[in-house]
Enzyme design. Structure first.
Site: not given
Length: 399
Positions: A253, A343, A303, A231, A205, A212
């Site tokens: 995750d 997103c 995210d 995530y 990503y 970040r």
């Protein structure tokens, strides 16, 4: 040259240089998949040269609004060279860079990321597919990269009526056995391992690069100790949190391979893996369990994957976004920070703000908006194509 003619009143978006022509706007005309067509208004005037897609709801994507411009190999060479040159001017703090960002670079349906001397491309539209060989040569020429891998295996390609295609494009002699797809890139002061053959999108990503960095700076500035990374994928925000001085990171995750790579990236950057707790589980259920056990965190990252690829999916996605943000705000300690993202192309920035505000009301939480975030500059959004601004983010400080 084949022609498609629009219905009366449907030429307005093309006159504003928006590159999409939807199926319902077309009065007549058709062509083969990816074939260049002349797009005319209902009065017969020229509007654009476009790539035709007989199966997509986006029936044509404009290559050019200049009637005198030829859609030929030289055009693609110019567009690719311009895109590469723009990224060189931006000089991102990484050797992982988005080189081509579709419509924003005048190349609808084409996504190309650079990882060191390797390119990874997605040909996601009928037009990009038709010119694939020409574009591949232009990419190698303009970038100077040693090789080009294709990851055309997304749902967007399926909507174009195109089969999934994965493998080495350049050099022609490259084979999976001979060339490794596992790579390592530098980002800021960190290093990240990825795999272009198996990773999400093209492997990493890159759009979250600057976010970040901001997260690391925020953790350091406020002295946050306990971080929750939801995530987490391959651990980009986990590494950022530890670099910012977090004492411990809990990463969630539902992909065991992604979690294994996340722990590898923690170690790759010299951090104690004992400070990184990886949980292979559903995020929503885990957030509920953490809340039931009365845990709290100083900083949380949300995210999630794309929940609403189109506006048609927005209502259901809005409920999912609201639920995870409600749970995260409830888990966040007073004075803590929530970095929350969407997103989804079907969720615009205003709607995302409203969803998060509603989550706060349901959680009985008020918060300051500390920052509004988007994708890194090598993922540009143009003034005529707002859909390019797919990544939306808010940084909230809980009151």
């Amino acid at each position: 040259m084949k022609t498609i003619r629009l219905r009366p009143g449907k030429e307005r978006s093309l006159l504003r240089r928006h590159p999409w022509v939807f199926e319902g706007s077309v009065a007549g005309g058709k062509a083969d998949s990816g074939e260049t067509v002349r797009v005319e208004g209902s009065d017969g005037r020229f509007l654009a040269w476009a790539a035709y897609s007989p199966q997509s709801s986006i029936r044509a994507r404009a290559w050019s609004f200049d009637e005198g411009e030829r859609i030929e190999p030289a055009l693609f060479a110019r567009r690719v060279a311009a895109a590469v040159a723009m990224r060189a001017r931006l000089a991102p703090a990484s050797d992982g860079v988005r080189l081509v960002h579709g419509e924003a670079d005048g190349l609808p349906g084409l996504v190309v990321d650079r990882y060191g001397d390797t390119l990874c491309a997605q040909f996601l539209s009928a037009g990009a597919e038709r010119w694939k060989s020409v574009i591949a040569d232009a990419l190698i020429e303009a970038s100077g990269a040693a090789r080009l891998y294709e990851r055309s295996d997304t749902s967007a390609r399926q909507r174009e009526g195109l089969a999934a295609t994965v493998g080495w494009l350049r050099p022609a002699s490259a084979t999976a056995a001979a060339v490794a797809t596992a790579l390592t890139i530098r980002e800021h002061d960190w290093r990240f391992a990825l795999d272009i053959a198996t990773g999400h999108k093209t492997g990493f990503y890159l759009d979250q690069r600057d976010n970040r960095k901001l997260f690391a700076e925020t953790v350091r500035h406020f002295g946050f100790a306990r971080v929750l990374n939801c995530y987490c994928y391959t651990g980009g925000f986990s590494v950022a949190a530890l670099a910012g001085g977090a004492a411990e990171v809990t990463a969630i995750d539902s992909s065991a391979p992604a979690l294994a790579m996340a722990e590898g990236n923690v170690a790759l950057n010299g951090f104690d893996v004992a400070r990184h707790r990886a949980i292979d589980a559903d995020v929503n259920q885990t957030l509920r369990s953490l809340l039931d056990s009365k845990q709290s965190f100083d900083a949380i990252v949300l995210d999630p994957p794309k929940l609403a690829p189109t506006v048609a999916h927005a209502e259901r996605a809005a409920r999912a976004y609201k639920d995870i943000n409600r749970l995260a705000l409830s888990l966040l300690a007073p004075g803590g920070a929530l970095f929350t993202f969407s997103c989804s192309g079907g969720i615009d920035a205003d709607l995302f703000h409203k969803i998060v505000a509603g989550a706060g009301l349901d959680a009985g939480v008020d918060a300051f908006i500390h920052a509004r975030l988007g994708a890194a500059p090598d993922h540009p959004m143009t003034v005529n194509f707002p859909e390019g601004g797919y990544l939306k983010g808010l940084v909230l400080i809980k009151r």
